[in-house]
Scaffold this active site. Sequence first.
Site, mmCIF file in Angstrom:
data_model
loop_
_atom_site.group_PDB
_atom_site.id
_atom_site.type_symbol
_atom_site.label_atom_id
_atom_site.label_comp_id
_atom_site.label_asym_id
_atom_site.label_seq_id
_atom_site.Cartn_x
_atom_site.Cartn_y
_atom_site.Cartn_z
ATOM 1 C CE LYS A 191 9.751 -2.704 8.656
ATOM 2 N NZ LYS A 191 8.908 -3.239 9.717
ATOM 3 C CE LYS A 212 7.636 -1.217 5.316
ATOM 4 N NZ LYS A 212 6.969 -2.357 5.983
ATOM 5 C CG ASP A 267 4.876 -7.939 10.280
ATOM 6 O OD1 ASP A 267 3.988 -8.046 11.142
ATOM 7 O OD2 ASP A 267 5.136 -6.848 9.724
ATOM 8 C CD GLU A 279 9.415 -6.644 9.499
ATOM 9 O OE1 GLU A 279 8.192 -6.542 9.298
ATOM 10 O OE2 GLU A 279 10.119 -5.725 9.929
ATOM 11 C CB THR A 289 10.390 2.738 7.342
ATOM 12 O OG1 THR A 289 10.124 1.986 8.519
ATOM 13 C CG2 THR A 289 9.943 1.945 6.121
ATOM 14 N NE ARG A 306 -0.270 -0.006 5.004
ATOM 15 C CZ ARG A 306 -0.690 0.655 6.073
ATOM 16 N NH1 ARG A 306 -1.844 1.280 6.060
ATOM 17 N NH2 ARG A 306 0.033 0.698 7.172
ATOM 18 C CE LYS A 309 4.157 -4.452 12.063
ATOM 19 N NZ LYS A 309 3.955 -4.656 10.624
ATOM 20 C CG ASP A 337 8.521 -5.542 5.990
ATOM 21 O OD1 ASP A 337 8.146 -6.622 5.493
ATOM 22 O OD2 ASP A 337 7.848 -4.893 6.808
ATOM 23 C CG ASP A 364 9.488 -0.892 12.483
ATOM 24 O OD1 ASP A 364 9.896 0.230 12.150
ATOM 25 O OD2 ASP A 364 8.762 -1.596 11.743
ATOM 26 C CB ILE A 391 0.841 4.476 9.111
ATOM 27 C CG1 ILE A 391 1.834 3.950 8.079
ATOM 28 C CG2 ILE A 391 0.917 6.005 9.166
ATOM 29 C CD1 ILE A 391 3.293 4.308 8.331
#
Length: 368
Positions: free
Chosen positions: A160, A162, A244, A219, A135, A24, A268, A191, A321, A298
């Site tokens: 981190k 992406k 994750d 991840e 990130t 996303r 999380k 990730d 994180d 987020i």
Amino acid sequence: MRIRSIETIPVAVPLTKPFKTALRTVTTAYAVYVKVTSDDGRTGWGEAPPTHVITGDSLGSITYAIEEVIAPQLIGADVRNREEVFRLIKRSIVRNTSAKAAVDMAIYDLIGQFAGLPLYQLLGGFRNEIETDFTVSVNDAAEMADDAERYIAEGFNVLKVKVGIGDISDDIGRIRAIRERVGTGPKIRLDANQGWRPKEAVFAIGKMEDAGLDIELIEQPVAADDIDGLAYVTNHTLTPIMADESVFSAKDALRVLETRAADLINIKLMKSGGIHEALKINALAETYGVECMVGSMIETKLGITAAAHLAASQPNITRFDFDAPLMLAEDIVAGGIVYDGRTIRMPGEPGLGLDAAGMELIGKGAGE
Ligand SMILES: [Mg+2]
């Protein structure tokens, strides 16, 4: 100390730069805040962001679950009997983990206030300071290298990154560009957000290992429900693999742990439904010799404050994180954790350590 009322307040805060993953793109942090008021006038606060592609929760479903399903069951419950309260939350509705997490953290805020202890100390008190990574969103290689260089200059020392979009060679090129730009000092964790097939992941990770890109961990390389695929990647690479999206609950964690499908687990609160279940995941992982990271969606500083209290409290939680609040154009939360560069200091006040009077202003013209 009984629960007198539970209210929800919608909030929205723009990001300074779009957050992009294989799943996303986010430009505004939306969330439902929840305020739980006790019969002695104290207030506990929680937060739930809508993360459609991970939890399935939306602003509408979160608000409905809290106001129409969870709240009616909790009014009158005594937060000192927390196992009863958390059982009521868990049994009130299946899934809806974000709504449950928001109420769970507000209850923990109240329990901490009643006990007169900062939440991280109530939960274990292992440390009072933690360090967050930062990130790098997935973009073209040059932009990612620019971003990485800027974050390192700002004082972060764990990136981190992406990946998981486009061709696998694009991902390898992205990591190569970043490593060349930042040098060998900073840690780089990846990730893929489910973006690779198992064989692709093994191929890509092998290439990165051969190129000496020194990746700390990767991840969720494969689809959340592909535990066999996750185990395949873990068994065919040297680089540590972290689950994750594959682990929401303690039951999910047990499956991953028993099959040795991952080397590490990312907890999380929005997946576990709050701190109560997250502690069980961490205890299982610790029993199996698997360290945990605590991460977030987020979220604004409210949700991250709760997650940081959990993370600081436990020795088996070794990675953090918590950069989401640093991506926001504005901090609407009064009190809570304090950021000093990459360092996060835990508040010394009871519960989450929020400023009750300041929090009352939210939704009354401030921060929206
Ligand atoms: Mg992740």
